[in-house]
Design an enzyme around this catalytic site. Structure first.
Site, PDB file in Angstrom:
ATOM      1  N   ASP A  89      -1.744   6.493   6.462  1.00  0.00           N
ATOM      2  CA  ASP A  89      -2.814   5.660   5.919  1.00  0.00           C
ATOM      3  C   ASP A  89      -3.101   4.581   6.966  1.00  0.00           C
ATOM      4  O   ASP A  89      -2.303   3.662   7.148  1.00  0.00           O
ATOM      5  CB  ASP A  89      -2.349   5.046   4.590  1.00  0.00           C
ATOM      6  CG  ASP A  89      -3.367   4.068   3.999  1.00  0.00           C
ATOM      7  OD1 ASP A  89      -4.408   3.806   4.647  1.00  0.00           O
ATOM      8  OD2 ASP A  89      -3.114   3.570   2.879  1.00  0.00           O
TER       9      ASP A  89
ATOM     10  N   LYS B 258     -12.557  -1.728   5.967  1.00  0.00           N
ATOM     11  CA  LYS B 258     -11.749  -2.709   6.682  1.00  0.00           C
ATOM     12  C   LYS B 258     -12.241  -2.805   8.136  1.00  0.00           C
ATOM     13  O   LYS B 258     -12.734  -3.819   8.550  1.00  0.00           O
ATOM     14  CB  LYS B 258     -10.263  -2.325   6.644  1.00  0.00           C
ATOM     15  CG  LYS B 258      -9.730  -1.965   5.258  1.00  0.00           C
ATOM     16  CD  LYS B 258      -9.497  -3.159   4.371  1.00  0.00           C
ATOM     17  CE  LYS B 258      -9.238  -2.818   2.911  1.00  0.00           C
ATOM     18  NZ  LYS B 258      -8.061  -2.018   2.613  1.00  0.00           N
TER      19      LYS B 258
ATOM     20  N   TRP C  16       0.816  -1.216   0.000  1.00  0.00           N
ATOM     21  CA  TRP C  16       0.000   0.000   0.000  1.00  0.00           C
ATOM     22  C   TRP C  16       0.840   1.253   0.000  1.00  0.00           C
ATOM     23  O   TRP C  16       0.539   2.208  -0.729  1.00  0.00           O
ATOM     24  CB  TRP C  16      -1.001  -0.006   1.155  1.00  0.00           C
ATOM     25  CG  TRP C  16      -2.077  -1.027   0.949  1.00  0.00           C
ATOM     26  CD1 TRP C  16      -2.300  -2.146   1.699  1.00  0.00           C
ATOM     27  CD2 TRP C  16      -3.053  -1.065  -0.102  1.00  0.00           C
ATOM     28  NE1 TRP C  16      -3.354  -2.868   1.186  1.00  0.00           N
ATOM     29  CE2 TRP C  16      -3.829  -2.236   0.091  1.00  0.00           C
ATOM     30  CE3 TRP C  16      -3.343  -0.238  -1.188  1.00  0.00           C
ATOM     31  CZ2 TRP C  16      -4.886  -2.585  -0.762  1.00  0.00           C
ATOM     32  CZ3 TRP C  16      -4.391  -0.587  -2.041  1.00  0.00           C
ATOM     33  CH2 TRP C  16      -5.146  -1.739  -1.821  1.00  0.00           C
TER      34      TRP C  16
HETATM   35  C1  LIG Z   1      -7.546  -1.366   1.349  1.00  0.00           C
HETATM   36  C2  LIG Z   1      -6.480  -0.354   1.519  1.00  0.00           C
HETATM   37  C3  LIG Z   1      -6.341   0.738   0.638  1.00  0.00           C
HETATM   38  C4  LIG Z   1      -7.193   0.903  -0.596  1.00  0.00           C
HETATM   39  O1  LIG Z   1      -8.490   1.157  -0.298  1.00  0.00           O
HETATM   40  P1  LIG Z   1      -9.577   1.366  -1.462  1.00  0.00           P
HETATM   41  O2  LIG Z   1     -10.741   1.768  -0.673  1.00  0.00           O
HETATM   42  O3  LIG Z   1      -9.720   0.068  -2.180  1.00  0.00           O
HETATM   43  O4  LIG Z   1      -9.076   2.446  -2.352  1.00  0.00           O
HETATM   44  C5  LIG Z   1      -5.342   1.646   0.882  1.00  0.00           C
HETATM   45  N1  LIG Z   1      -4.521   1.523   1.929  1.00  0.00           N
HETATM   46  C6  LIG Z   1      -4.617   0.489   2.793  1.00  0.00           C
HETATM   47  C7  LIG Z   1      -3.677   0.405   3.948  1.00  0.00           C
HETATM   48  C8  LIG Z   1      -5.602  -0.473   2.610  1.00  0.00           C
HETATM   49  O5  LIG Z   1      -5.703  -1.509   3.469  1.00  0.00           O
END
Ligand SMILES: *Cc1c(COP(=O)(O)O)cnc(C)c1O
Length: 364
Positions: free
Chosen positions: A176, A200, A105
């Site tokens: 993030d 998530k 990521w």
């Molecule tokens: C799932 C995830 C993303 C991407 O998320 P989307 O909603 O599919 O754009 C980005 N960063 C992390 C750490 C993730 O787990």
């Protein structure tokens, strides 16, 4: 109904209580005669839902008053562009952005930011197969960088920060936290921006959370779409355009549920227990392995491999028979992955551990 445990990385398991409440309120929210999905985002009913969600999230994460909580769309990947579009304009152009590269990521974030800024990879664990977070003493930061971007839980690789960076000077840290926000106590004031997709550990897909310090607003590049300009979104209380109303409603129910569980500190305690239980089963002998450095093993998203990969299909089939679902690893790393977010009860982890022991032929 079949009883299952859902280990999906995302969209992921939600608290049963929340789903039951949403079902009960589906056709008639609090005597309004309407489903939340059918309400104007500007009506008093939805405004009260929105305000409750913001208030509860602020309380759960102890978000200081000088931070805005924004509800956007576009997901974590959308933020990979939205963050530089909002922040690089604070510095003379072309600005530099620092990254710590700890997995898939943060890697995607680096690629996207390079469209808007010079990118400096301050540290990387790529050569070690993303098995740890490089210690802060090894980071080569750029003086005057627009910000430093980190991914505090690498969902695919299973690497989690065990510390909040302490940087000299006024470096803005962007984190993030998509896959572990609300799973552990954090000090929001250490970050300039925290973002995460909701699907998530919060609620349904479609909602993206941004927590941003107010002094960082107002510097968006002219090319930044207005709907993604945080200062515009903040001025309109996340209603510059139609927000993902139903996702906000469910997230709000999850926040209420978290408060009933005792808040984030109580969740963190349970998450530590759950992760310890699972890693102990993975480490018991060499039937399974997880190659992440001990201090950086994720509590939320736990990849693991069978030594004998020819047994992968049999492992997954047997798991499914026991109602243990979505354990297949991400296609980029293979193997297995168990995501044990807040809404995964310890009974689910215990059921997985029992199966891991059974499949490995232990205790016979
Ligand atoms: C799932 C995830 C993303 C991407 O998320 P989307 O909603 O599919 O754009 C980005 N960063 C992390 C750490 C993730 O787990």
């Amino acid at each position: 109904m079949t009883h299952i445990y859902n280990f999906s990385a995302g969209p992921a398991v939600l608290p049963k209580e929340v789903l039951a409440q949403a079902a009960a309120e589906m056709l008639d929210w609090h005597g309004s005669g309407m489903s939340v999905m059918e309400m104007s985002h500007r009506g008093p009913e939805f405004i009260s839902i929105y305000q409750g969600a913001v208030r509860d999230l602020r309380e759960l994460l102890a978000v200081p008053d000088n931070y805005k909580i924004l509800f956007l769309q576009g997901g974590g990947l959308g933020e990979n562009a939205i963050v530089p579009l909002n922040l690089v304009g604070r510095k003379p152009q072309p600005a530099t952005v620092d990254f710590v590269h700890t997995g898939s990521w943060s890697g995607k974030s680096i690629k996207e930011a390079a469209k808007y800024a010079n990118v400096n990879v301050a540290a990387s664990s790529q050569a070690d197969g993303y098995n740890r977070v490089p210690p802060q003493s090894d980071w080569t930061l750029t003086p005057g960088a627009a910000y430093l971007h980190i991914c505090t839980n690498e969902t695919i690789d299973g690497v989690e920060y065990a510390f909040a960076p302490e940087l000299a000077g006024d470096t803005t840290i962007v984190a993030d936290m998509s896959s572990h926000i609300l799973s552990r106590v954090i000090d929001v004031s250490k970050y300039g921006v925290i973002f995460g997709g909701a699907q998530k550990n919060i609620g349904p897909a479609g909602l993206t959370l941004v927590i941003v310090r107010e002094d960082l607003l107002g510097a968006a590049l002219p090319i930044c779409p207005s709907a993604f300009d945080w200062s515009v979104v903040a001025q309109h209380d996340s209603m510059y355009n139609t927000p993902p109303t139903y996702a906000i409603y469910i997230a709000g129910l999850v926040f209420q549920w978290l408060k009933r569980q005792g808040g984030v500190a109580a969740m963190e305690k349970r998450n530590i227990e759950k992760a310890a239980l699972l890693y102990a089963a993975l480490d018991a002998d060499d039937f399974y392995h997880n190659r992440i450095a001990a201090e950086n093993r994720s509590r939320m998203t736990i990849p693991f491999f069978l030594r004998d990969e020819s047994k992968n299909e049999a492992f997954l089939a047997g798991a499914k028979q026991r109602g243990l679902l979505q354990l297949k690893g991400h296609k980029s790393v293979g193997g297995m992955r168990a995501s044990i977010y807040n809404a995964m009860p310890i009974e689910g982890v215990q059921a997985l551990v029992d199966y891991l022991n059974h499949f490995a032929g232990r205790g016979k």
